[in-house]
Design a protein around this motif. Structure first.
Motif, PDB file in Angstrom:
ATOM      1  N   ASP A 130       2.378  -9.241   3.005  1.00 15.89           N
ATOM      2  CA  ASP A 130       3.807  -9.140   3.293  1.00 15.89           C
ATOM      3  C   ASP A 130       4.374 -10.500   2.959  1.00 15.89           C
ATOM      4  O   ASP A 130       4.172 -11.464   3.689  1.00 15.89           O
ATOM      5  N   TRP A 179       7.013  -2.386  -2.311  1.00 16.10           N
ATOM      6  CA  TRP A 179       6.690  -2.601  -0.900  1.00 16.10           C
ATOM      7  C   TRP A 179       7.533  -1.691  -0.029  1.00 16.10           C
ATOM      8  O   TRP A 179       8.520  -1.121  -0.484  1.00 16.10           O
ATOM      9  N   VAL A 220       5.285  -4.513   3.378  1.00 16.99           N
ATOM     10  CA  VAL A 220       3.867  -4.569   3.063  1.00 16.99           C
ATOM     11  C   VAL A 220       3.653  -4.114   1.621  1.00 16.99           C
ATOM     12  O   VAL A 220       4.278  -3.165   1.153  1.00 16.99           O
ATOM     13  N   TYR A 279       1.997  -5.748  10.871  1.00 11.47           N
ATOM     14  CA  TYR A 279       2.828  -5.793   9.664  1.00 11.47           C
ATOM     15  C   TYR A 279       2.460  -4.678   8.688  1.00 11.47           C
ATOM     16  O   TYR A 279       2.798  -4.734   7.519  1.00 11.47           O
TER      17      TYR A 279
END
Lengths: 589, 321
Positions: free
Chosen positions: A114, A162, A380, A450
């Motif tokens: 991340d 992401w 992520v 995360y």
């Protein structure tokens, strides 16, 4: 010199070799079937992965965090169920951009990442694997966002790299009890002492802090001095000092400017750094500084120093976003202290409650934003260094399976939570205390915080995805003074305490998802960088000034030299563009 | 001193004029082989990386590498010297470097001479050991100590308030005029003891007969320091000064990086931090600009060393080449 140069050159050589290494890859078609499968069964007959079959992966999150111990109990259970053991590492003493830059230069990327505000850098250097083929393979991932929302994650090459994992309610059902955003926070003992008054303006807030401070001066031990107010100035987290003028004027957290909607069809970008409210706010801070009400080290404190100061319970008030400080305080506030005769800080009312202040009385405010905010600027991602991207995506998907999700956030049934006759999860007081214990967290709890996760009501239709959102758990988990405070104000949740106007989000909101990714390649981006530097230097200075008015004028002059108009123009363009897109998708306004 | 010895030996060799013949090679091959290791080391670690200087003349992109990036001539240098921030960091680096050089040299000499005057051997050893210990601490630790000591609740502020010198704690790290002196003082605290060792060694090698004859001539303690000790270690001082002058632009990175903050960044940022900001931090990833700034530093260092050496040559002092 030579050393410096050497490292730059070596970095570039590695960069070249890394480049050479990834050009060879071809886009093999993956299917869900080619992902690793469980190869054994456990005592209960469930299919699990054997120790040999479990893949070890690494993840870096460009955020401060705590590493868990190896052999962590829940981590091992998740590994057996999903076939992946993920080693998480966190930011330590660096800014996100620096850390990501160093990782890229070293060529040593983790499997998952991340990148925070370094995310675009990773994309621009072709270091991320596109999600698109995997989204169709793994419905759990696809389910996170609607097609329209996924489109917002698309980069200029048309692919998704992401997914943001936060603030996402399952099936859109909002059960949130918290206020994750920004507010002026105050310890509930201060409110209790004053008889729970209505605090609506900045002036009332500081008057109350002053009164309480002048009455008590120290913690109950009679030695540790109280600090009425502090503001963090470390790196990008200087927003704690910098952005309240936006909220105090009643606007939501667009982060980089105010979007004025007096004419809803024609939203106008306004700079909050130069408003009368900004001046009034900093003048107030300056007054309080000169009265000795503000932490004398606020301008030079690092984030770690800030958190350790808050952990002592000495600080009566602060402005910050919940996630930035509150999670770190849960442990220390739940520790019995000798200096308090065995009492805990949360028992004497050191817990913070949020106040939605405005600059003048009678204004509405939007400190709390209702509904999910979509932050497409980071999230992520799977890197090109990951040997088996298919396994990585399968893992991310498995983390959203209800049983794994429960393990991550509720823990092990019977050990970390119990189930009552109605199928509702609950914890005993002992379990709750354990979940605040830092050692227990390291050895036992593994939330992969995360990685993809849900808020809201879980798939059984009864329990919340997260314990903090389970109404019964939320109330049971509140320390007595905090519960009394909520009751006194008739508030059921933190959001009720803030008391923000409930209104629909505008399609450009939040604009910080744009400004966070500004580079130096446009005039607006250069201006944005210079404005930030100027404010970093001047804002603490005007607060600590002996001669506020002349320093304020000098600051405004230095600020205007940064050409904020270049930035504001691009911000306006972005608002218009986002509005256009929304209108094309049927938004009326 | 080993350095002046080796330079004089080199000069002698040249004077002898040993011809490089096959016979001579056969006679010395072991020595040459041993030396070759260091030559190869130097080539790999000091000269090969210089190829990376190419980046300074390109618009280097991580994605395309050295081979695929576009050449832009001197554009990166142009950008540097038109950037007000770069001129600011040159000033900061140069001033902190020069202050460090001056104060650390003077203090090391003074400290060495004073230490030499201590007659009690135990006292001398203890003082010397304590004084050079901080050299072995990492900058991170030192900065932590300094930061704590000078914070509003640190020992310095507590003392100043207690003795009534100031009425409220002073914010050392939020005050621009204080930053450079603090850098110099921190450097002095950490390195004076260490730097003094080399001067102490030089002082030890002074012929005691000089002091004896000075005493006979009626010289006191301070006169002996001034007329015997200082002139005797003058060659050492000159050589060390010449070597360190090239380091003026290496005013530091860790210290300024850790102790700096938003309020004082306009005086705390050094060239190294500027390079980090451009080459590593955030979306820029501009290795080209970082390399250009690095080349600039090398050139300045080279000019300073050659200039210093020329002056030393003119004044007839000991010199490097």
């Amino acid at each position: 010199m030579k050393k410096k140069l050497f490292s730059v050159v070596m970095a570039s050589l590695m960069a070249v070799s890394a480049f050479a290494a990834c050009t060879g890859k071809d886009d093999t078609e993956f299917t869900a079937d080619t992902a690793p499968q469980p190869d054994t069964t456990n005592a209960e007959g469930e299919e699990i992965y054997s120790q040999e079959a479990i893949l070890d992966m690494k993840m870096f999150a460009a955020m401060a965090g705590t590493e868990i111990n190896s052999g962590n109990k829940i981590q091992e259970l998740i590994a057996e169920k999903t076939g992946v053991r993920l080693k998480e590492t966190w930011l330590a003493g660096q800014q996100a951009g620096e850390a990501i830059g160093a990782i890229i230069a070293s060529g040593d990327l983790p499997d998952l990442i991340d990148g925070g505000d370094g995310s675009v850098t990773l994309y621009e250097n072709d270091l991320l694997v596109a999600w698109d083929p995997y989204l169709d393979m793994y419905p759990n991932l696809k389910e996170m966002y609607s097609d329209e929302e996924w489109d917002k994650f698309r980069m200029d090459d048309g692919h998704i790299y992401w997914a943001n994992v936060f603030g996402n309610h399952y099936k859109g059902v909002d059960t949130s009890t918290g206020h994750n955003g920004e507010a002026f926070w105050i310890q509930c003992r201060v409110l209790e002492w004053a008889g729970y008054p209505e605090i609506k303006t900045l002036d009332q807030y500081f008057e109350l802090l002053e009164n309480y401070y002048n009455e008590f001066k120290t913690m109950p031990d009679g030695e540790t001095a109280l600090i009425p107010y502090t503001a963090l100035c470390d790196g990008w987290k200087y927003y704690c000092l910098e952005n309240p003028p936006m909220f105090l004027d009643g606007y939501p957290n667009d982060g980089c400017c105010i979007v004025n909607v007096d004419d809803p069809a024609n939203p106008k970008v306004v700079d909050y750094n130069t408003t009368d409210t900004a001046k009034a706010y900093f003048k107030k801070l300056n007054e309080e500084w000169n009265k000795g009400m503000i932490n004398p080290d606020f301008a030079i404190q690092t984030y770690d120093e800030y958190i350790s100061m808050l952990s002592t319970g000495r600080v009566l008030g602060l402005c910050d976003q919940y996630w930035d400080f509150a999670y770190s305080l849960a442990g220390p506030f739940a520790q019995p202290l000798d200096s308090l005769d065995g009492k805990r800080l949360d028992e004497i009312g050191c817990d913070y409650v949020p106040l939605g202040l405005t600059i003048a009385d009678g204004m509405t405010q939007q400190w709390h934003s209702y509904g999910d905010e979509l932050n497409q600027s980071s999230g992520v991602a799977v890197t090109t260094s990951c040997k088996d991207p298919n396994a990585a995506f399968k893992f991310l998907s498995d983390l959203l399976e209800q049983d794994v999700h429960d393990l991550r956030f509720w823990g092990i049934e019977g050990e970390d939570y119990l189930v009552d006759e109605n199928g509702l999860y609950y914890r005993t007081e002992e379990m709750r205390q354990l979940w605040k214990d830092d050692d227990y967290k390291k050895d036992h709890i593994c939330s992969y915080g995360y990685c993809p996760q849900w808020l809201g009501i879980s798939r059984d239709g009864k329990n919340a995805m997260m314990p903090s959102e389970q109404t019964s758990e939320f109330y049971a988990g509140l320390a007595a003074p905090l519960a009394a405070c909520f009751q006194a104000y008739g508030a059921k949740t933190y959001a009720d305490m803030v008391g923000s106007l409930e209104c629909d989000q505008y399609p450009w909101y939040p604009l910080w998802s744009w400004s966070n990714n500004l580079g130096n390649d446009t005039d607006g981006g250069v201006a944005w960088a210079n404005m930030g530097e100027c404010k970093h230097e001047w804002l603490p200075k005007v607060v600590m000034s002996k001669n506020f008015d002349s320093d304020w004028d000098a600051y405004q002059k230095a600020y205007n030299d940064c050409k904020p108009e270049d930035f504001l123009k691009e911000a306006q363009d972005e608002v218009n563009a986002r509005l256009e897109t929304a209108r094309a998708n049927g938004y009326e306004g | 001193m080993s350095l002046s010895e080796s330079t004089s030996r080199r000069r002698k060799k040249r004077a002898n004029g040993v011809e490089f013949t096959a016979k001579e090679f056969k006679r010395q091959w072991i020595l040459i082989a041993i030396a070759a290791v260091y030559v190869i080391y130097g080539i790999i670690f000091y000269y090969l990386p210089l190829a990376g200087w190419i980046m300074a003349f390109q618009n280097y992109k991580y994605k395309t590498g050295i081979t695929g990036s576009k050449f832009v001539g001197l554009a990166k240098f142009q950008f540097l010297f038109s950037d007000a921030k770069f001129l600011q960091v040159i000033r900061n680096t140069f001033c902190m470097g020069a202050l460090n050089l001056i104060f650390s040299t003077v203090m090391a000499i003074v400290f060495a001479i004073l230490l030499n005057e201590i007659k009690n051997i135990w006292g001398k050893k203890i003082v010397q050991t304590i004084s050079y210990l901080p050299h072995f601490l990492s900058w991170i630790v030192v900065c932590g100590l300094v930061h704590d000591a000078l914070s509003s609740t640190g020992i310095i502020n507590e003392l100043l308030v207690k003795f009534g010198i100031i009425d409220s704690p002073f914010q050392f790290f939020a005050s621009k005029p204080w930053f450079w002196p603090l850098v110099v003082l921190t450097n002095l605290w950490k390195e004076t003891g260490w730097n003094a060792i080399i001067y102490l060694a030089a002082i030890t090698s002074i012929d005691p007969a000089l002091y004896e004859s000075a005493s006979i001539d009626g010289a006191g303690r301070f006169q002996k320091m001034w007329y015997v000790t200082l002139p005797s270690i003058r060659p050492t001082i000159m050589i060390l000064l010449l070597m360190n002058i090239g380091n003026v632009l290496n005013a530091g990175f860790e210290l300024q990086y850790i102790l700096g903050n938003g309020v004082i960044q306009s005086v705390s940022r050094t060239i190294d931090i500027y390079v980090l900001d451009w080459a590593i931090n955030g979306r820029n990833m501009d290795f080209s600009l970082g390399t250009a700034a690095g080349i600039f530093k090398t050139l300045v260092a080279l000019i300073l060393i050659v200039a210093g050496n020329t002056i030393a040559k003119k004044t007839g002092d000991e010199r490097l080449f």
